[in-house]
Design an enzyme around this catalytic site. Structure first.
Site, PDB file in Angstrom:
ATOM      1  N   GLU A 129      -5.100  -8.143  -0.424  1.00 41.45           N
ATOM      2  CA  GLU A 129      -5.440  -8.148   0.710  1.00 41.45           C
ATOM      3  C   GLU A 129      -6.739  -7.436   0.990  1.00 41.45           C
ATOM      4  O   GLU A 129      -7.056  -6.582   0.222  1.00 41.45           O
ATOM      5  CB  GLU A 129      -4.391  -7.111   1.618  1.00 41.45           C
TER       6      GLU A 129
ATOM      7  N   GLU B  13       0.863  -1.288   0.087  1.00 42.95           N
ATOM      8  CA  GLU B  13      -0.077   0.073  -0.204  1.00 42.95           C
ATOM      9  C   GLU B  13       0.700   1.327  -0.187  1.00 42.95           C
ATOM     10  O   GLU B  13       0.687   2.034   0.795  1.00 42.95           O
ATOM     11  CB  GLU B  13      -1.006  -0.151   1.261  1.00 42.95           C
TER      12      GLU B  13
END
Length: 439
Positions: free
Chosen positions: A278, A189
């Site tokens: 995820e 991320e």
């Protein structure tokens, strides 16, 4: 403000909560939704046709499925126990059948050994192991000002080569301990990094161009927290960067289904894999046994595989109160919804293009494992029981078995279903998920 990935305080520090941050961010700008590519089976629920036979033709092949799984992060929460490892990655009765394990690349090498035991057991069960870093080693980073954040962290631009070696060293360490990583990520991320390391698209492209080629395993990028296409588009549009990318990875926190399709990947991503690496869904605040809310997981996986055409679906923590395995080590209702896919749609199976929403509130997807085996997963989110007819073609299948999860049953085997002329009718109880296996 301080945010956490979930609201539990047990198990040490955790990363921020998407549920909280997305609610706070409200109208976060996202890439405008593109229409599904021609021939795609995903259609909005409002456009669903009246109930009709679902035609399942194994020759209508779509993406190859790599697997389903979750995350183990032993610095932030305690490791899975030996019994829990088997529950997660075994595929017997009372087991999840997970075939993907995601682990962190800790910035401190002293922590690397913490991930070995679970990774080794998962690999023993045949699972694919991937790894993602949250931060480089501290000496490779520097702070900078990013908006209102005065201590934002980034990888020093003169440390790109050293960072690639750090990733290689982790891969080598795991191999020395009996775990061959399938792939390693450049950064978890990079576009949601208040508490870890930021990357810009240009920095990611530079690393992919100049350094990723030296990494000895498959490379995942960019793992945007919300499948933000403005982060991955530049990679797909850069031939040099794309050449050193093996898996386009994305997270789906708060991503609306209309943003799941990715026409540019279909245009430019030949030879690359597309993984959802995820998520938790729909939140981290409720019990994973809350029903029918847990059924949202079944729909979410359906849309990730059908609308987005992801090849893998990876949950956040494997064991958590909101996760597929409860803290007591038993499979939750959310976990059961995952298992309706993971136990039956095994790595290497191929999704079959078929009707995605054959009647209101019903979501169906189909997969072939070769020979006469066809797997059909049907999610009925409606308040009433319905019947759905499935007709198979180009297969010698002659029998059907099924498993059901609803409010009172969990992965419960059902009685035999009669198949006639390669057609059968399944009963889908109200608010349920059913997996049909033909052979």
């Amino acid at each position: 403000m301080t945010l956490r990935r979930d609201e539990s305080t047990a198990g040490g520090p955790e990363s921020p909560s998407r549920r909280s941050v997305l609610a706070a961010m409200g109208a976060l700008p996202l890439l405008a939704a593109a229409p599904p590519a021609a021939g795609a089976s995903g259609t909005p629920a409002a456009a669903a046709a009246p109930a009709a036979d679902v035609i399942v033709d194994p020759s209508a092949a779509r993406q190859t499925i790599r697997g389903f799984g979750g995350m183990n992060h032993t610095v932030w929460i305690s490791d899975l126990t030996p019994a829990q490892r088997d529950t997660a990655f075994g595929n017997g009765e009372g087991q999840l059948g997970f075939s993907v394990l995601r682990i962190p690349v800790h910035e401190n090498r002293a922590d690397w050994s913490r991930e070995v035991a679970t990774a080794k057991r998962a690999a023993d069960h045949g699972a694919t192991v991937i790894a993602s870093p949250w931060n480089p080693p501290a000496h490779m980073t520097e702070t900078f000002v990013r908006g209102n954040q005065t201590n934002a962290r980034r990888l020093r631009h003169d440390m790109y080569g050293a960072y690639a070696q750090h990733l290689n060293d982790f891969s080598g360490f795991m191999a020395d301990n009996g775990v061959n990583l399938y792939a390693i990520s450049v950064q978890n991320e990079p576009d949601y990094a208040q508490d870890w390391t930021w990357w810009t698209p240009n920095e990611m492209i530079r690393f992919l161009r100049e350094n990723a080629g030296s990494i000895g395993t498959k490379v995942i990028a960019p793992e945007s927290f919300q499948y933000v296409k403005s982060f991955s588009d530049p990679i797909l549009n850069d031939p040099q960067a794309l050449a050193n990318l093996d898996i386009l990875g994305a997270h789906l926190y708060g991503t609306p289904p209309q943003n799941f399709p990715y026409p540019l990947f279909r245009e430019r991503g030949a030879g690359k894999e597309l993984w959802m690496t995820e998520v938790y869904h729909p939140n981290s605040s409720d019990s994973a046994d809350l029903w029918p809310q847990a059924l949202d997981v079944g729909e979410h996986i359906h849309r990730a595989l059908v609308d987005a055409e992801f090849q893998a679906y990876v949950w956040w923590y494997i064991r958590r109160g909101y996760g597929p395995m409860r803290e007591d080590g038993r499979i939750s209702k959310r976990g059961a919804c995952m298992a309706h896919f993971s136990k039956f749609v095994r790595p290497g199976y191929v999704r079959i293009d078929t009707a995605a929403i054959p009647q209101p509130n019903v979501y169906t997807s189909a997969y072939t494992g070769g020979d006469s085996k066809v797997i059909i997963v049907a999610v009925n989110k409606g308040a009433s029981q319905v019947s759905q007819t499935f007709t198979l073609s180009n297969t010698t299948a002659s029998s059907v078995s099924s498993w059901l999860t609803d409010a009172g049953r969990t992965l419960a085997p059902q009685g035999g279903i009669t198949m006639s002329n390669r057609s059968f009718t399944g009963t889908l109880p109200a608010r349920s998920v059913t997996t049909f296996v033909t052979g």
